[in-house]
Design a protein around this motif. Structure first.
Motif, PDB file in Angstrom:
ATOM      1  N   SER A   2       0.822  -1.216   0.000  1.00  0.00           N
ATOM      2  CA  SER A   2       0.000   0.000   0.000  1.00  0.00           C
ATOM      3  C   SER A   2       0.854   1.263   0.000  1.00  0.00           C
ATOM      4  O   SER A   2       0.348   2.358  -0.264  1.00  0.00           O
ATOM      5  N   HIS A  15      -2.387   6.437  -0.962  1.00  0.00           N
ATOM      6  CA  HIS A  15      -3.465   7.402  -0.757  1.00  0.00           C
ATOM      7  C   HIS A  15      -3.539   7.848   0.702  1.00  0.00           C
ATOM      8  O   HIS A  15      -3.548   9.040   0.999  1.00  0.00           O
ATOM      9  N   GLU A  69     -15.533   5.847  13.266  1.00  0.00           N
ATOM     10  CA  GLU A  69     -16.431   6.845  12.693  1.00  0.00           C
ATOM     11  C   GLU A  69     -16.839   7.865  13.749  1.00  0.00           C
ATOM     12  O   GLU A  69     -16.913   9.076  13.472  1.00  0.00           O
ATOM     13  N   ARG A 119     -17.734   6.053   7.168  1.00  0.00           N
ATOM     14  CA  ARG A 119     -16.747   5.291   6.403  1.00  0.00           C
ATOM     15  C   ARG A 119     -16.657   5.797   4.964  1.00  0.00           C
ATOM     16  O   ARG A 119     -15.560   5.904   4.396  1.00  0.00           O
ATOM     17  N   SER A 120     -17.801   6.125   4.376  1.00  0.00           N
ATOM     18  CA  SER A 120     -17.796   6.599   2.986  1.00  0.00           C
ATOM     19  C   SER A 120     -17.060   7.935   2.852  1.00  0.00           C
ATOM     20  O   SER A 120     -16.388   8.184   1.844  1.00  0.00           O
ATOM     21  N   LYS A 121     -17.166   8.791   3.874  1.00  0.00           N
ATOM     22  CA  LYS A 121     -16.455  10.075   3.821  1.00  0.00           C
ATOM     23  C   LYS A 121     -14.960   9.898   4.094  1.00  0.00           C
ATOM     24  O   LYS A 121     -14.135  10.606   3.511  1.00  0.00           O
ATOM     25  N   ARG A 145     -13.266   7.504   3.098  1.00  0.00           N
ATOM     26  CA  ARG A 145     -12.711   6.929   1.873  1.00  0.00           C
ATOM     27  C   ARG A 145     -12.068   7.999   0.983  1.00  0.00           C
ATOM     28  O   ARG A 145     -11.183   7.706   0.182  1.00  0.00           O
ATOM     29  N   SER A 166      -7.222   5.118   2.118  1.00  0.00           N
ATOM     30  CA  SER A 166      -7.597   3.941   1.329  1.00  0.00           C
ATOM     31  C   SER A 166      -7.869   2.721   2.192  1.00  0.00           C
ATOM     32  O   SER A 166      -8.635   1.841   1.807  1.00  0.00           O
ATOM     33  N   LEU A 167      -7.231   2.658   3.372  1.00  0.00           N
ATOM     34  CA  LEU A 167      -7.445   1.482   4.215  1.00  0.00           C
ATOM     35  C   LEU A 167      -7.235   1.819   5.681  1.00  0.00           C
ATOM     36  O   LEU A 167      -6.657   2.843   6.030  1.00  0.00           O
ATOM     37  N   CYS A 168      -7.719   0.906   6.523  1.00  0.00           N
ATOM     38  CA  CYS A 168      -7.557   1.041   7.975  1.00  0.00           C
ATOM     39  C   CYS A 168      -7.092  -0.303   8.517  1.00  0.00           C
ATOM     40  O   CYS A 168      -7.692  -1.345   8.230  1.00  0.00           O
ATOM     41  N   ALA A 170     -10.457  -2.259   3.790  1.00  0.00           N
ATOM     42  CA  ALA A 170     -10.473  -1.255   2.726  1.00  0.00           C
ATOM     43  C   ALA A 170     -11.604  -0.274   2.989  1.00  0.00           C
ATOM     44  O   ALA A 170     -12.722  -0.679   3.310  1.00  0.00           O
ATOM     45  N   LEU A 171     -11.310   1.015   2.876  1.00  0.00           N
ATOM     46  CA  LEU A 171     -12.338   2.030   3.107  1.00  0.00           C
ATOM     47  C   LEU A 171     -13.054   2.360   1.793  1.00  0.00           C
ATOM     48  O   LEU A 171     -14.185   2.747   1.785  1.00  0.00           O
TER      49      LEU A 171
END
Length: 300
Positions: free
Chosen positions: A143, A149, A265, A272-274, A276, A280-282, A299-300
């Motif tokens: 990554s 990202h 969150e 989660r969508s925001k 993203r 890119s990941l958590c 993956a976000l």
């Protein structure tokens, strides 16, 4: 010699000399030294809390702190210069050389400038900082490639977020990435008063003892990083600076106190969508029983 022995060096001589009797094999397991008024000193270990007098019975007298004895420990850790740590103390901690963080509890009061301060100290939590690194799983290694990202490292207190973050920073530097580290609490790469930072990666610049929000802005504007890394992201202003940095083309690696996606969150006040749009990941860590170990990568 284990960092435990450097962590106790600023304590008053009777307490320091007693704690120094701890055998190296056990000292290496201590990650916190709890000092409390009118109570015995307690070691926090992977196996739970252990009373220091039980391990060091010949020194039991020095390991039972009176209220006055605790105050002496506080002033000794500050080197009798409390005002030098005023900014950190307003947040409930201060950091001593070596990156050892001292959490503070007691009777609080608000000063004229609106900052919190302590009228009386009742507890100190001396957290032993160790310059540790852990191997990274292939997914985290890959990554960090050119398309990097952003990455969040999430876990509960004591789960090894700082250790994992330090390891990822080193891996990114080894790949040739230019990294700026905002080390507000001086735990990632502790810097001494002369500017010496041991074990720092080649392509890494450190803003030490610098508030995260301002440090992120300074790093993006002045240091030309490809990646900015910081520990314990949390406030609205800090995240706002992350947003600005990403808009400037900088990637971020940040740790966050959160054991699940729901907690993440809530902590960052973003779905989660925001998230993203910025990461890119958590990577979620296992917990205090397996510090630095990853439970899952999402993956976000």
């Amino acid at each position: 010699m284990d960092e435990y022995y450097s962590a106790i060096q600023r304590l008053p001589a009777p307490v320091r000399d007693a704690l120094a009797q701890l055998p190296p094999a056990f000292a290496a397991q201590v990650h916190e030294i709890r000092l409390r008024s009118e109570r015995p000193i307690v070691f926090s270990t992977p196996h739970g809390p252990i009373l220091a007098p039980n391990l060091l019975p010949k020194c039991a007298g020095a390991l039972q702190l009176s209220a006055r004895g605790l105050q002496e420990c506080f002033y000794s850790l500050c080197e009798k210069s409390v005002h030098s740590y005023e900014s950190q103390l307003s947040q409930g901690f201060f950091t001593i050389p070596g990156g050892h963080r001292v959490g503070v509890a007691g009777v609080c009061r608000t000063t004229e400038n609106g900052r919190n301060s302590f009228q009386t100290i009742t507890s100190l939590n001396l957290r032993v900082a160790r310059m540790l690194f852990v191997p990274l799983p292939p997914l985290l290694q890959s990554s960090l490639a050119d398309s990097f990202h952003g990455m969040i490292l999430a876990g509960s207190p004591g789960s090894g977020k700082t250790t994992l973050l330090r390891s990822i920073i080193k891996a990114a530097s080894d790949q040739g990435k230019k990294i700026a580290v905002v080390d507000e609490r001086q735990e990632l790469w502790p810097c001494d008063p002369w500017g010496n930072v041991p074990h720092i990666p080649l392509n890494c610049d450190v803003l030490s003892n610098c508030p995260k929000a301002g440090g992120i802005e300074m790093a993006v504007r002045c240091l030309g990083p490809q990646i900015v890394a910081c520990d314990e992201l949390g406030s609205h202003e800090e995240f706002r600076q992350v947003e600005h940095g990403i808009q400037s083309g900088v990637g971020f690696i940040c740790s966050v106190h959160a054991a699940s996606m729901d907690e993440l969150e809530a902590r960052l006040e973003r779905s989660r969508s925001k998230l993203r749009a910025f990461f890119s990941l958590c990577a979620f860590l296992e917990g205090a029983q397996k510090p630095g170990c990853i439970r899952e990568v999402v993956a976000l």
